[in-house]
Scaffold this motif. Structure first.
Motif, short mmCIF file in Angstrom:
data_model
loop_
_atom_site.label_atom_id
_atom_site.label_comp_id
_atom_site.label_asym_id
_atom_site.label_seq_id
_atom_site.Cartn_x
_atom_site.Cartn_y
_atom_site.Cartn_z
N UNK A 31 0.85 -1.19 0.00
CA UNK A 31 0.00 0.00 0.00
C UNK A 31 0.88 1.23 0.00
N UNK A 32 0.63 2.13 -0.94
CA UNK A 32 1.42 3.35 -1.10
C UNK A 32 0.55 4.54 -0.74
N UNK A 33 0.94 5.27 0.29
CA UNK A 33 0.16 6.42 0.77
C UNK A 33 0.81 7.74 0.33
N UNK A 34 -0.02 8.78 0.26
CA UNK A 34 0.48 10.11 -0.07
C UNK A 34 1.14 10.15 -1.42
N UNK A 35 0.52 9.49 -2.39
CA UNK A 35 1.14 9.27 -3.69
C UNK A 35 0.58 10.24 -4.73
N UNK A 36 1.44 11.10 -5.26
CA UNK A 36 1.02 12.01 -6.32
C UNK A 36 0.93 11.31 -7.65
N UNK A 37 0.40 11.99 -8.64
CA UNK A 37 0.20 11.38 -9.95
C UNK A 37 1.52 10.95 -10.59
N UNK A 38 2.57 11.75 -10.39
CA UNK A 38 3.86 11.41 -10.97
C UNK A 38 4.43 10.13 -10.35
N UNK A 39 4.31 10.03 -9.02
CA UNK A 39 4.77 8.82 -8.35
C UNK A 39 3.91 7.62 -8.73
N UNK A 40 2.60 7.83 -8.83
CA UNK A 40 1.69 6.74 -9.16
C UNK A 40 2.05 6.13 -10.51
N UNK A 41 2.39 6.97 -11.48
CA UNK A 41 2.77 6.47 -12.79
C UNK A 41 4.01 5.59 -12.70
N UNK A 42 4.97 5.99 -11.87
CA UNK A 42 6.18 5.21 -11.71
C UNK A 42 5.91 3.90 -10.97
N UNK A 43 5.04 3.95 -9.94
CA UNK A 43 4.71 2.71 -9.24
C UNK A 43 4.03 1.71 -10.19
N UNK A 44 3.14 2.23 -11.05
CA UNK A 44 2.49 1.35 -12.03
C UNK A 44 3.52 0.71 -12.97
N UNK A 45 4.49 1.53 -13.37
CA UNK A 45 5.50 1.04 -14.32
C UNK A 45 6.44 0.04 -13.68
N UNK A 46 6.86 0.30 -12.43
CA UNK A 46 7.91 -0.50 -11.81
C UNK A 46 7.40 -1.71 -11.03
N UNK A 47 6.18 -1.65 -10.53
CA UNK A 47 5.67 -2.74 -9.70
C UNK A 47 5.72 -4.10 -10.38
N UNK A 48 5.38 -4.20 -11.69
CA UNK A 48 5.42 -5.52 -12.32
C UNK A 48 6.80 -6.18 -12.29
N UNK A 49 7.84 -5.39 -12.32
CA UNK A 49 9.18 -5.96 -12.31
C UNK A 49 9.48 -6.71 -11.01
N UNK A 50 8.76 -6.33 -9.96
CA UNK A 50 8.95 -6.97 -8.65
C UNK A 50 7.79 -7.91 -8.30
N UNK A 51 6.90 -8.13 -9.25
CA UNK A 51 5.72 -8.97 -9.02
C UNK A 51 4.92 -8.44 -7.83
N UNK A 52 4.64 -7.14 -7.89
CA UNK A 52 3.94 -6.45 -6.81
C UNK A 52 2.59 -5.95 -7.30
N UNK A 53 1.59 -6.07 -6.45
CA UNK A 53 0.29 -5.46 -6.71
C UNK A 53 0.18 -4.22 -5.82
N UNK A 54 0.21 -3.01 -6.41
CA UNK A 54 0.16 -1.81 -5.58
C UNK A 54 -1.28 -1.36 -5.29
N UNK A 55 -1.49 -0.93 -4.07
CA UNK A 55 -2.71 -0.22 -3.71
C UNK A 55 -2.28 1.22 -3.43
N UNK A 56 -2.71 2.14 -4.26
CA UNK A 56 -2.19 3.50 -4.21
C UNK A 56 -3.25 4.46 -3.68
N UNK A 57 -2.85 5.26 -2.69
CA UNK A 57 -3.74 6.25 -2.09
C UNK A 57 -3.14 7.64 -2.27
N UNK A 58 -3.90 8.53 -2.81
CA UNK A 58 -3.42 9.90 -2.95
C UNK A 58 -3.31 10.57 -1.58
N UNK A 59 -4.19 10.22 -0.66
CA UNK A 59 -4.19 10.82 0.68
C UNK A 59 -3.04 10.26 1.50
N UNK A 60 -2.47 11.07 2.39
CA UNK A 60 -1.43 10.55 3.29
C UNK A 60 -2.04 9.56 4.27
#
Length: 346
Positions: A31-60
């Motif tokens: 779970x990723x908290x306090x995540x801006x749009x720029x970070x969210x795009x990177x988490x989406x891109x990089x998570x598959x390389x680690x076999x990770x399912x991200x749950x992203x929250x814009x709120x802290x």
């Protein structure tokens, strides 16, 4: 705003890695908290390389949204909002055992309390070049009176008047804190031909180390790159500001409370100090990273500083480059995976 999404390998190599990993163990949820749009795009891109399912929250992270971490023992948090102890307790009760903060500093979280309730907290490393480059830019802007020149040009006043600059090769620069960022700053200064002094409680770099008192007395520019700890809180207080060379400049890209702002303002107003470049500031929380054009600013010292012609204020942005942001996101994921690995195999 929150969402979960399955891993989607970005290329054949990543697809192969994810496939072989997922055949052995199920994907990891983070779970990723306090995540801006720029970070969210990177988490989406990089998570598959680690076999990770991200749950992203814009709120802290807060007591109100700890349920987003249910089933995910590892979470990633931003540095922009303080994490309260009740929130930490709620996270522990939800099953969180590890927090990766997407920052070098820890001053937004009570690490000792977290450890006492079974949560490990670790920071991330990112390229020191982002902050080092920004620091050099601030030095040059101060030495060349860039704020005054640009503001005058904006109203078509192109006179030289009193905006004659100074050259770094003629000056002594004092670097307080010689870790990765401080060392990167010193590396850059070599190209300008200036004398560089250094202070650190644990000298590690190839530098001319002196006492803090001597550094303050001898430096035309003092730049701060030390972590914020109880020992470094108000490292530049009124007494130490008085020790500084008359007309000296101070740069802070570390943490706001390294400087006693109430002591700094009168030293700048009186001319005791020549100027300051502040990327961080006491009381920046709730102000930086938000649009306040139609809202009152309650931090009166910030308003005073921004009015001074010899002060440059930027909103905690020195670290913010594409390279450093990518480092931060990837290392946050990697830290979580390492913790999962330690738990599974250790």
């Amino acid at each position: 705003m929150t969402y979960s999404e399955p891993a989607r390998p970005a290329d054949s190599r990543a697809r192969s890695l994810a496939s072989s990993s997922s055949s052995a163990v199920p994907p990891t949820g983070i779970t990723i908290y306090g995540c801006g749009q720029d970070e969210a795009a990177l988490f989406r891109e990089l998570a598959p390389r680690y076999d990770v399912i991200p749950t992203i929250a814009e709120a802290p992270v807060s007591e109100a949204n700890v349920e987003l971490a249910a089933g995910n023992p590892c979470i990633s948090i931003g540095h922009k909002t303080r994490v309260t102890n009740p929130t930490l307790l709620a996270l522990a009760e939800t099953g969180v055992r590890y927090i990766s903060t997407r920052s070098i500093g820890y001053n937004h979280i009570d690490v000792k309390y977290a450890e006492s309730i079974g949560i490990t907290v670790e920071n991330v490393a990112y390229s020191p070049d982002s902050v080092a480059d920004f620091t050099l830019m601030q030095m040059l802007m101060l030495m060349r009176n860039a704020k005054t020149i640009i503001s005058r040009a904006g109203v078509h006043d192109y006179r030289l008047n009193d905006v004659r600059g100074r050259e770094l090769r003629d000056l002594t620069v004092g670097v307080v804190g010689t870790g990765r960022i401080g060392a990167a700053v010193m590396d850059r200064l070599q190209g300008f031909g200036c004398r560089t002094l250094a202070y650190d409680t644990r000298p590690v770099a190839a530098a001319e180390y002196v006492s803090l008192d001597e550094l303050l007395r001898s430096s035309d520019i003092v730049t701060l790159h030390t972590p914020l700890t109880p020992d470094t809180h108000h490292l530049l207080n009124g007494e130490r500001i008085e020790q500084m060379k008359p007309g000296a400049f101070v740069i802070n890209t570390g943490r706001g409370p390294l400087i006693d702002t109430e002591a700094l303002v009168p030293a700048l107003e009186s001319g005791r100090l020549g100027g300051a470049a502040l990327d961080v500031l006491e009381g920046e929380e709730g102000i930086f990273y938000a649009d306040h054009r139609d809202k009152p600013i309650k931090n009166k010292l910030l308003l005073l500083l921004q009015e001074l012609p010899n002060v440059i204020v930027s909103p905690h942005t020195a670290y913010y480059t594409d390279h450093a942001l990518s480092d931060t996101v990837e290392n946050s994921i990697a830290n979580c995976m390492k913790f999962e690995g330690r738990n599974q195999h250790g």
